[in-house]
Design a protein around this motif. Structure first.
Motif, short mmCIF file in Angstrom:
data_model
loop_
_atom_site.label_atom_id
_atom_site.label_comp_id
_atom_site.label_asym_id
_atom_site.label_seq_id
_atom_site.Cartn_x
_atom_site.Cartn_y
_atom_site.Cartn_z
N ARG A 26 -5.41 -4.84 8.61
CA ARG A 26 -6.45 -4.83 7.56
C ARG A 26 -6.05 -3.99 6.35
O ARG A 26 -6.90 -3.38 5.69
N ARG A 27 -4.75 -3.94 6.09
CA ARG A 27 -4.26 -3.24 4.91
C ARG A 27 -3.44 -4.16 4.00
O ARG A 27 -2.77 -3.69 3.08
N LYS B 70 -6.69 -17.49 10.46
CA LYS B 70 -7.67 -17.04 9.46
C LYS B 70 -6.97 -16.37 8.28
O LYS B 70 -7.33 -16.59 7.12
N LEU B 71 -5.97 -15.54 8.58
CA LEU B 71 -5.20 -14.91 7.51
C LEU B 71 -4.49 -15.97 6.68
O LEU B 71 -4.56 -15.96 5.44
N GLU C 49 1.35 -4.32 13.48
CA GLU C 49 0.93 -3.46 14.59
C GLU C 49 -0.54 -3.08 14.42
O GLU C 49 -1.04 -2.93 13.30
N ALA C 50 -1.22 -2.91 15.55
CA ALA C 50 -2.68 -2.74 15.55
C ALA C 50 -3.14 -1.60 14.64
O ALA C 50 -4.14 -1.72 13.93
N PRO D 186 0.83 -1.22 0.00
CA PRO D 186 0.00 0.00 0.00
C PRO D 186 0.86 1.26 0.00
O PRO D 186 1.99 1.28 0.50
N ALA D 187 0.31 2.32 -0.54
CA ALA D 187 1.01 3.61 -0.57
C ALA D 187 1.32 4.08 0.84
O ALA D 187 0.54 3.86 1.77
#
Length: 214
Positions: free
Chosen positions: A163-164, A195-196, A158-159, A112-113
């Motif tokens: 989700r990215r 799950k991931l 890290e929290a 991601p950017a």
């Protein structure tokens, strides 16, 4: 019941190779055979040593009966209640996980950017870090190839950066350093982490249960 227990038994050779590679990744003493499983003397705060078993064996009960203090962990491939049934009442279950393996290709998603990826290998240990624009660590992980396995270890996002897709980027980056096509990819995942990994094509080899004396 017997067939169910056999289903939980992991491949002892695969588990032993994973444990040896994990010790390399963490700078620990190599595992040694003990009570039908393996012992790793960790000497860490909160953990004196751990005993790891591929499944339920009589040695687990004998070992547990000889231990009376905290900070010693018994870990077994199998269900938590199955492990607990082999232990004296003073033992308690810890959160469980899963021993997992992967075959096939690992897809490398785009980063991601706003992030950058660093991958280095030193003394058999590959380390991948995803950094923010300000240089903070958003995610990190390690891998070691040894004795026919390629082990992923301490994969952490890290929290604030979850989700990215950073975990997927880490796994692919570490996997790109695998030298042998025949090496089996293995790891132990938490319930959430599994799950991931399942979404990335990983298969559960066995539940991975842990107990200790509080």
């Amino acid at each position: 019941m017997e067939e169910q227990e056999k289903a939980h038994l992991a491949d002892p050779g695969l588990l032993a190779a994973w444990l040896a590679a994990r010790s390399i990744a963490r700078g620990l003493a190599p595992p040694v055979p003990d009570h039908g499983g393996w012992r790793v003397d960790t000497g860490l705060p909160g953990e004196i040593r751990r005993h790891v078993f591929a499944g339920p064996v009589p040695g687990i009960s004998a070992l547990a009966a000889s231990i009376h203090g905290p900070h010693i962990f018994i870990k077994m491939c199998g269900a938590g209640q199955q492990l607990l049934g082999l232990l004296p009442p003073r033992w308690q279950l810890c959160p469980g996980g899963f021993f997992m393996r992967h075959a096939g290709s690992l897809q490398a998603p785009d980063l991601p950017a706003g992030y950058r990826l660093e991958v280095t290998t030193s003394q058999a240990i590959t380390t991948a870090r995803i950094l923010t624009g300000g240089g903070g660590i958003a995610a990190s992980g390690h891998a070691v190839e040894y004795a026919g396995v390629f082990v992923f270890d301490r994969i952490v996002t890290e929290a604030a950066h979850r989700r990215r897709g950073l975990g997927r980027v880490l796994i692919a980056a570490l996997g790109s350093r695998q030298r042998s096509d025949s090496a089996c990819r293995v790891l132990v995942a938490t319930e959430d982490g599994a799950k991931l990994y399942a979404s990335l094509g990983w298969q559960i080899e066995s539940p991975y249960s842990t107990a200790t004396i509080a």
